[in-house]
Design an enzyme around this catalytic site. Sequence first.
Site, PDB file in Angstrom:
ATOM      1  N   LYS A 145       1.787  -3.283   6.884  1.00  0.00           N
ATOM      2  CA  LYS A 145       2.200  -3.347   5.326  1.00  0.00           C
ATOM      3  C   LYS A 145       3.680  -2.995   5.394  1.00  0.00           C
ATOM      4  O   LYS A 145       4.431  -3.657   4.511  1.00  0.00           O
ATOM      5  CB  LYS A 145       1.546  -2.140   4.450  1.00  0.00           C
ATOM      6  CG  LYS A 145       0.083  -2.400   4.287  1.00  0.00           C
ATOM      7  CD  LYS A 145      -0.180  -3.719   3.684  1.00  0.00           C
ATOM      8  CE  LYS A 145      -1.756  -4.164   3.410  1.00  0.00           C
ATOM      9  NZ  LYS A 145      -1.688  -5.680   2.621  1.00  0.00           N
ATOM     10  N   TYR A 194      -2.285  -0.903  10.708  1.00  0.00           N
ATOM     11  CA  TYR A 194      -2.554  -1.325   9.672  1.00  0.00           C
ATOM     12  C   TYR A 194      -1.420  -0.863   8.620  1.00  0.00           C
ATOM     13  O   TYR A 194      -0.979  -1.617   8.062  1.00  0.00           O
ATOM     14  CB  TYR A 194      -4.091  -0.833   9.077  1.00  0.00           C
ATOM     15  CG  TYR A 194      -3.924  -1.016   7.441  1.00  0.00           C
ATOM     16  CD1 TYR A 194      -4.223  -2.060   6.919  1.00  0.00           C
ATOM     17  CD2 TYR A 194      -3.893   0.093   6.513  1.00  0.00           C
ATOM     18  CE1 TYR A 194      -4.149  -2.377   5.469  1.00  0.00           C
ATOM     19  CE2 TYR A 194      -3.960  -0.238   5.339  1.00  0.00           C
ATOM     20  CZ  TYR A 194      -3.794  -1.246   4.613  1.00  0.00           C
ATOM     21  OH  TYR A 194      -3.760  -1.514   3.315  1.00  0.00           O
ATOM     22  N   SER A 254       0.867  -1.065  -0.036  1.00  0.00           N
ATOM     23  CA  SER A 254      -0.003  -0.105   0.009  1.00  0.00           C
ATOM     24  C   SER A 254       0.895   1.213   0.011  1.00  0.00           C
ATOM     25  O   SER A 254       1.812   1.275   0.529  1.00  0.00           O
ATOM     26  CB  SER A 254      -0.909  -0.212   1.068  1.00  0.00           C
ATOM     27  OG  SER A 254      -1.603   1.204   1.465  1.00  0.00           O
TER      28      SER A 254
END
Length: 340
Positions: free
Chosen positions: A154, A150, A125
Amino acid sequence: MKILVTGGLGFIGSHTVVELQNEGFEVVIIDDCSNADEKVLDGIGAITGKTPIFEKIDLKEKNDVADFFQRHHDIEGVIHFAASKAVGESVENPLLYYENNIGTLVYILKALSKKERSNFIFSSSCTVYGQADEMPITENAPVKVAESPYGNTKQMGEEIIADTCKVTEGLNAIALRYFNPMGAHPSAEIGELPIGVPQNLVPFITQTGVGIREELSVFGDDYPTADGTCVRDYIYVVDLARAHVVALKRLIDKKNRANYEIFNVGTGTGSSVLQVIESFERVSGKKLNYKVVDRRPGDVISAYADTTKANNELGWKSEYTLDQAMKSAWDWEQKIRNKS
């Protein structure tokens, strides 16, 4: 050639399965259906004429992952989407995110490291960049301290893959850092199916347009951008899905320059929140009910991709405009609401 797609019933995963099957790959989907619906298989079958193999497995169960790879020893590549992805939820429940996003990745890489050769595509991302210092964002931009658990998963995921590739002969991996996926398949057989309140702008817009949401909140209009609202790079989900297939073929054909590579996947164009609303109003012919509210903590001002590397190295380029992608999202929204 058999390809495993984890999270293959999800938004991006299902569109990637379609593109893989269109290219002649045999696809096996693993999904625990915690954020997806088995009915998506029907949509994939309707588009491609073939329903992929599906196994309902919780990838947090290490023994089940090992058992899967023993039964499917002929897997030639893995595209790994399965992960929790709501930023706000990750702040409230970080351990869930670390277990689900990191633990599952480790178990899959452990299984792949036992194979003589394996090809792995990781769903990363643009969140890894945070608020980048320069626009557009290149792959050489520094990775900033994550704004959420989150985002941290990544970053950590990329580091785990890079470390594993250094010591695992035969493991070849590509991380695709994508920007803001949107839209639905042009057939309107599959699309984005957010559970509960949408986390992303476009489904919130279409749900407001169709009358499910009363009003869209625009978080801030005093940012240092052309119209004061945040700017993002919105990429059509089918374009994004095709990037995964191109990246996988690069590894299968042994055209990768290193055993771990990173590519940005976006359009290269930034669109503000108000421009996205205007796009919806153009394609739908409806005025959207929205109001400007206070800024939301953690939102970066602007993020859009420099896609030169993907264009040149992968031979991939986004093809669809914002309006085309928005029309597909609106067609999908109307179809699923008329069904219910």
